[in-house]
Design an enzyme around this catalytic site. Structure first.
Site, PDB file in Angstrom:
ATOM      1  CE  LYS A   1      -7.029   4.698  12.701  1.00 32.88           C
ATOM      2  NZ  LYS A   1      -6.549   4.321  11.345  1.00 32.88           N
TER       3      LYS A   1
ATOM      4  NE  ARG B   1      -3.238  -0.075  12.536  1.00 31.71           N
ATOM      5  CZ  ARG B   1      -2.487   0.932  12.119  1.00 31.71           C
ATOM      6  NH1 ARG B   1      -1.282   0.717  11.620  1.00 31.71           N
ATOM      7  NH2 ARG B   1      -2.954   2.173  12.186  1.00 31.71           N
TER       8      ARG B   1
ATOM      9  CE1 TYR C   1      -5.001   9.113   9.890  1.00 27.12           C
ATOM     10  CE2 TYR C   1      -7.355   9.512  10.119  1.00 27.12           C
ATOM     11  CZ  TYR C   1      -6.235   8.735  10.383  1.00 27.12           C
ATOM     12  OH  TYR C   1      -6.349   7.581  11.133  1.00 27.12           O
TER      13      TYR C   1
ATOM     14  CB  THR D   1      -0.622   0.725   7.465  1.00 33.07           C
ATOM     15  OG1 THR D   1       0.403   1.577   7.994  1.00 33.07           O
ATOM     16  CG2 THR D   1      -1.821   1.558   7.063  1.00 33.07           C
TER      17      THR D   1
ATOM     18  CG  ASN E   1      -5.962   0.871  10.348  1.00 30.69           C
ATOM     19  OD1 ASN E   1      -6.697   1.678  10.903  1.00 30.69           O
ATOM     20  ND2 ASN E   1      -4.888   1.229   9.670  1.00 30.69           N
TER      21      ASN E   1
ATOM     22  CD  GLU F   1      -0.600  12.050  14.978  1.00 32.90           C
ATOM     23  OE1 GLU F   1      -0.465  11.156  15.844  1.00 32.90           O
ATOM     24  OE2 GLU F   1      -0.373  11.858  13.766  1.00 32.90           O
TER      25      GLU F   1
ATOM     26  CG  PHE G   1      -6.467   6.247   1.341  1.00 33.91           C
ATOM     27  CD1 PHE G   1      -6.297   6.872   2.570  1.00 33.91           C
ATOM     28  CD2 PHE G   1      -5.327   5.880   0.622  1.00 33.91           C
ATOM     29  CE1 PHE G   1      -5.027   7.126   3.093  1.00 33.91           C
ATOM     30  CE2 PHE G   1      -4.043   6.123   1.133  1.00 33.91           C
ATOM     31  CZ  PHE G   1      -3.904   6.752   2.369  1.00 33.91           C
TER      32      PHE G   1
ATOM     33  NE  ARG H   1       3.634   3.621  13.267  1.00 35.78           N
ATOM     34  CZ  ARG H   1       2.809   3.981  12.276  1.00 35.78           C
ATOM     35  NH1 ARG H   1       1.690   4.673  12.542  1.00 35.78           N
ATOM     36  NH2 ARG H   1       3.068   3.663  11.049  1.00 35.78           N
TER      37      ARG H   1
ATOM     38  CG  HIS I   1      -3.647   7.387  14.792  1.00 33.02           C
ATOM     39  ND1 HIS I   1      -3.151   7.598  13.534  1.00 33.02           N
ATOM     40  CD2 HIS I   1      -2.999   8.247  15.613  1.00 33.02           C
ATOM     41  CE1 HIS I   1      -2.229   8.563  13.592  1.00 33.02           C
ATOM     42  NE2 HIS I   1      -2.121   8.977  14.842  1.00 33.02           N
TER      43      HIS I   1
HETATM   44  P1  DAT Z   1      -0.760   4.367   9.842  1.00 36.52           P
HETATM   45  O1  DAT Z   1      -2.143   4.486  10.409  1.00 36.52           O
HETATM   46  O2  DAT Z   1      -0.207   2.974  10.031  1.00 36.52           O
HETATM   47  O3  DAT Z   1       0.174   5.429  10.356  1.00 36.52           O
HETATM   48  P2  DAT Z   1      -0.815   5.854   7.352  1.00 36.52           P
HETATM   49  O4  DAT Z   1      -0.450   7.059   8.165  1.00 36.52           O
HETATM   50  O5  DAT Z   1       0.012   5.545   6.154  1.00 36.52           O
HETATM   51  O6  DAT Z   1      -0.865   4.542   8.270  1.00 36.52           O
HETATM   52  O7  DAT Z   1      -2.316   5.997   6.859  1.00 36.52           O
HETATM   53  C1  DAT Z   1      -3.303   6.542   7.703  1.00 36.52           C
HETATM   54  C2  DAT Z   1      -4.552   5.706   7.592  1.00 36.52           C
HETATM   55  O8  DAT Z   1      -5.049   5.781   6.259  1.00 36.52           O
HETATM   56  C3  DAT Z   1      -4.323   4.205   7.840  1.00 36.52           C
HETATM   57  O9  DAT Z   1      -4.394   3.894   9.217  1.00 36.52           O
HETATM   58  C4  DAT Z   1      -5.440   3.598   7.062  1.00 36.52           C
HETATM   59  C5  DAT Z   1      -5.600   4.523   5.878  1.00 36.52           C
HETATM   60  N1  DAT Z   1      -4.862   4.033   4.700  1.00 36.52           N
HETATM   61  C6  DAT Z   1      -3.522   4.030   4.540  1.00 36.52           C
HETATM   62  N2  DAT Z   1      -3.170   3.502   3.350  1.00 36.52           N
HETATM   63  C7  DAT Z   1      -4.341   3.174   2.752  1.00 36.52           C
HETATM   64  C8  DAT Z   1      -4.687   2.566   1.503  1.00 36.52           C
HETATM   65  N3  DAT Z   1      -3.750   2.211   0.625  1.00 36.52           N
HETATM   66  N4  DAT Z   1      -5.989   2.370   1.248  1.00 36.52           N
HETATM   67  C9  DAT Z   1      -6.956   2.724   2.119  1.00 36.52           C
HETATM   68  N5  DAT Z   1      -6.707   3.297   3.307  1.00 36.52           N
HETATM   69  C10 DAT Z   1      -5.420   3.511   3.623  1.00 36.52           C
HETATM   70 MG    MG Z   2       0.202   7.468  10.060  1.00 34.16          MG
END
Ligand code: DAT
Ligand code: MG
Length: 150
Positions: A9, A102, A49, A91, A112, A126, A57, A85, A115
C-alpha cells in the site's frame, strides 16, 4: 498451484518497505508471477474495496489507497491465499503477531502496509482487476524441487 493478489500500500512504498515485503514472500518459497507499480484511481479503489462500501471507514480507505503509488503482485504457491494472509498478519497492526508484516511494521489499522486476498474467489476477482492475462507469466524455477517434495 494457487495464486493470490498482494499489494504494498502507499505507506509501505513511502516507508521503503517494498523490498522487505517482496523478500519475505520470496524467502517463503512463493513465486512472483506478475508485478507492477501504479497509482490506483478512485474508481478502481471503490471496485477493489466494494465489499466495504457501507462501512464508516470506506471514504478514508479509498483516499488512503489512492494517496500514492502502490506495488501490485500476483503470487503463486501451494495454499498461496492462506499462506500469504498468515505472513501479512491481522488487519489491525497493533494486534498482529510479531513476525508478520503488519505485526512488525505497523501500529494503525488505517496504515496497515499491505493487502492480501482473503479467499480464492477474492484472489481471482482482485487479480482480474489489476492484471490482464498476458501480464501474468508462467515460468519454471529450478529451485522449486528444493521447496516442494513432489
Ligand atoms: P484486510 O485488509 O485484513 O483483508 P478488511 O478486508 O476487513 O481487512 O478491511 C480492508 C481494509 O480496510 C483494511 O486493510 C484496513 C481497513 N479497515 C478495516 N477495518 C477497519 C476499521 N475498523 N477502521 C478503519 N479501517 C479499517
Ligand atoms: Mg480484506
Amino acid at each position: 498451484m494457487e495464486r493470490t493478489f498482494v499489494m504494498v500500500k502507499p505507506d509501505g512504498v513511502q516507508r521503503g518497505l517494498v523490498g522487505e515485503i517482496i523478500s519475505r514472500l520470496e524467502r517463503k518459497g512463493l513465486k512472483i508471477v506478475a508485478i507492477k507499480m501504479l497509482k490506483i484511481t478512485e474508481e478502481m479503489a471503490k471496485r477493489h474495496y466494494e465489499e466495504h462500501k457501507s462501512k464508516q471507514f470506506f471514504s478514508s480507505l479509498v483516499s488512503y489507497i489512492t494517496s500514492g503509488p502502490v506495488v501490485a503482485m500476483v503470487v503463486e504457491g501451494n495454499n498461496a491465499v492462506k499462506v500469504v494472509r498468515k505472513l501479512v498478519g491481522a488487519t489491525n497492526p497493533s494486534e498482529a503477531e510479531p513476525g508478520t508484516i503488519r505485526g512488525d511494521f505497523g501500529l494503525d489499522v488505517g496504515r496497515n502496509v499491505v493487502h492480501a486476498s482473503d479467499s480464492l474467489a477474492s484472489a481471482e476477482r482482485e487479480i482480474g482487476l489489476f492484471f490482464t492475462p498476458d501480464e501474468i507469466l508462467s515460468y519454471e524455477r529450478e529451485v522449486d524441487r528444493w521447496i516442494y517434495e513432489r
